[in-house]
Design an enzyme around this catalytic site. Structure first.
Site, mmCIF file in Angstrom:
data_model
loop_
_atom_site.group_PDB
_atom_site.id
_atom_site.type_symbol
_atom_site.label_atom_id
_atom_site.label_comp_id
_atom_site.label_asym_id
_atom_site.label_seq_id
_atom_site.Cartn_x
_atom_site.Cartn_y
_atom_site.Cartn_z
ATOM 1 N N GLU A 173 -38.642 19.681 19.943
ATOM 2 C CA GLU A 173 -39.556 20.345 19.002
ATOM 3 C C GLU A 173 -40.417 21.434 19.641
ATOM 4 O O GLU A 173 -41.652 21.316 19.708
ATOM 5 C CB GLU A 173 -40.472 19.311 18.345
ATOM 6 N N GLU A 361 -34.591 12.596 14.801
ATOM 7 C CA GLU A 361 -35.814 11.826 14.486
ATOM 8 C C GLU A 361 -36.029 11.850 12.986
ATOM 9 O O GLU A 361 -35.835 12.892 12.348
ATOM 10 C CB GLU A 361 -37.071 12.473 15.097
HETATM 11 O O1 IFM Z 1 -44.299 11.228 17.710
HETATM 12 C C1 IFM Z 1 -43.719 12.450 17.363
HETATM 13 C C2 IFM Z 1 -42.646 12.822 18.370
HETATM 14 O O2 IFM Z 1 -43.134 12.878 19.666
HETATM 15 C C3 IFM Z 1 -42.089 14.193 18.019
HETATM 16 N N1 IFM Z 1 -41.678 14.233 16.647
HETATM 17 C C4 IFM Z 1 -42.579 13.762 15.628
HETATM 18 C C5 IFM Z 1 -43.092 12.376 15.994
HETATM 19 C C6 IFM Z 1 -44.081 11.882 14.921
HETATM 20 O O3 IFM Z 1 -45.176 12.730 14.835
#
Ligand code: IFM
Length: 473
Positions: A173, A361
């Site tokens: 990200e 994710e």
């Molecule tokens: O916890 C984070 C992760 O580190 C990166 N993506 C989003 C998740 C939730 O905010």
């Protein structure tokens, strides 16, 4: 029968679909100074006053550094075949540079051994936001040299683990850690302003492509990806100025990071401020930023509704908060809006250069509590199911999406929010480190049980943590 009326089964995603769970080193490992680890920017940020809610830090976090054997057994118990985790650069190279800390190499080898013993396939993220502090003292991602520092680290990791790990993600990200850490100052290293942001964005983009190239050169059978945060953006009204504002936010959050990697350059037409990046772009950079990743990881949690605003510099747009819109939200104040993931899958799939997508994710935070040994979290189960239905819808419409990883295994350190938002399939009591599988975790285990059986029937695991066809199969 309509798609959404059918019972949801893992089998409907196909036998090759990758099911997993994702984590990140700083959020779970703890052991902040064990075995020669150096400081990372998040160690420093969390030690500063008023940076993280209620002064929470991650010195112990979930103590995954010590508890990995049991936590990996829990992954097995949940029938999850793939585990995504990140490596801490400041464990491997405490100053960010050579020499390599052999204790850290030994540690991650033991983690991989534990996964191998449970038949769980590793997916490694190289950079999940925890830059070595000593590199930040030299400017961190705002310093162009960070690209070659990162390259040295990638090379070390590929040389030590490339023979036993096939699945790799270079960055996690970039929009979030550059936006939070170098523009807004709400994440480590706490820098602010446009100059820091644009420099960091460009250097991270170049480092992503450089990291991909190094992995491909050094790991002949590597399956190499990188991940992007994405958010479905809609205008608050059909007024032209709100539509234009939504386009600017969409460009910033969804296009500015993937497009240069696909060789398309930065999207400056819809977001003119990106033109200011020109100062940092050297001859050959546009070509150097491009890399043909085997897969792109997308991480879409929500939608944002956007209106025009004179008061927000550079983007001229403001978000209309979910609470104001009266929609259901998670503990992060993010709207629960399952169609968002469908729209983002369609968007990313429409890029010619995206070969394959994995949802690396997806998940939600709710205020879960252990009551009589149980954690009832129906909202998380509903969130996961409704998002999976949207992933399936996209897949059935031809989107090349081949995996889904839940965020996250255990409740953990949620950056500036500390330990408040609980995203895990497994509850953690942070005083005692006791784990309790939540009902959503039990649901995921049940959902995956047939997939697991299918794998066990047809596949065995090679000595290097990679699946291999059974002898004579
Ligand atoms: O916890 C984070 C992760 O580190 C990166 N993506 C989003 C998740 C939730 O905010």
């Amino acid at each position: 029968m309509e798609e959404f009326d059918k019972p949801l089964s893992a089998a409907s995603f196909g036998g090759d679909f990758e099911w997993g769970v994702s984590t990140a080193a700083f959020q779970i490992e703890g052991a902040h100074d064990a075995d020669g680890k150096g400081l990372s920017i998040w160690d420093v940020f969390t030690s500063q006053k008023s940076r993280v809610k209620d002064g929470h830090h991650a010195q112990q976090a979930c103590d995954f550094y010590n508890c990995y054997t049991d936590d990996i057994k829990l992954i097995k118990e949940l029938n999850i075949p793939n585990f995504r985790f990140s490596i801490s650069w400041s464990r491997i190279m405490p100053t960010g540079h050579h020499p390599v800390n052999q204790s850290a190499i030994d540690h991650y080898n033991r983690v991989l051994d534990a996964m191998e013993a449970q038949g769980i396939t590793p997916w490694i993220t190289l950079y999940h936001w925890d830059l070595p502090h000593e590199l930040e003292l030299k400017g961190g991602w705002t310093n162009r040299e960070c690209i070659s520092w990162f390259g040295d680290y990638v090379e070390v990791i590929a040389k030590h683990f490339g023979h036993r790990v096939k699945n790799w993600m270079v960055m996690n990200e970039p929009s979030v850690f550059t936006g939070g850490g170098y523009f807004l100052g709400i994440h480590a290293p706490g820098k602010r302003g446009l100059t820091n942001f644009l420099r960091a964005v460009h250097h991270v983009t170049l480092a992503t492509a450089a990291g991909g190239k190094i992995l491909r050169d050094l790991i002949s059978d590597g399956h190499i990806g990188t991940t992007f945060s994405c958010t479905y953006i809609e205008p608050a009204t059909q007024k032209l100025k709100d539509i234009a504002a939504a386009k600017r936010v969409d460009t910033l959050l969804n296009r500015a990071f993937i497009e240069p990697i696909l060789g398309l350059g930065y999207p400056e037409t819809e977001l003119p401020v990106i033109k200011k990046m020109a100062k940092y772009i050297l001859p050959g950079d546009v070509e150097a930023a491009a890399f043909d990743f085997d897969f792109i990881g997308i991480q879409c949690y929500t939608r944002e509704v956007v209106k025009h605003s004179f008061f927000t510099p550079y983007v001229g747009a403001a978000l209309v908060k979910a609470e104001k819109r009266g929609v259901p939200t998670t503990e992060m104040h993010w709207e629960v809006h399952p169609p968002s993931i469908y729209h983002m899958l369609k968007r990313f799939d429409a890029y010619k250069g995206v070969k394959k997508i994995l949802v690396t994710e997806n998940g939600s935070a709710f205020p879960d509590e252990v009551v009589n040994g149980q954690v009832k979290d129906p909202k998380r189960e509903a969130y996961l199911k409704s998002h999976l239905r949207q992933v399936l819808k996209a897949k059935n419409e031809g989107v090349n999406v081949q995996g889904y990883f839940v965020w996250t295994l255990t409740d953990n350190f949620e950056w500036a929010e500390g330990y408040h938002p609980r995203f895990g399939l497994i509850h953690v009591d942070f005083d005692t480190q006791v784990r309790t599988i939540k009902n959503s975790g039990k649901w995921y285990a049940d959902f995956l049980k047939d997939i697991k059986k299918e794998d066990e029937d047809t596949l065995c695991y090679s000595g290097h943590g990679q699946r291999a066809p059974e002898q004579g199969a």
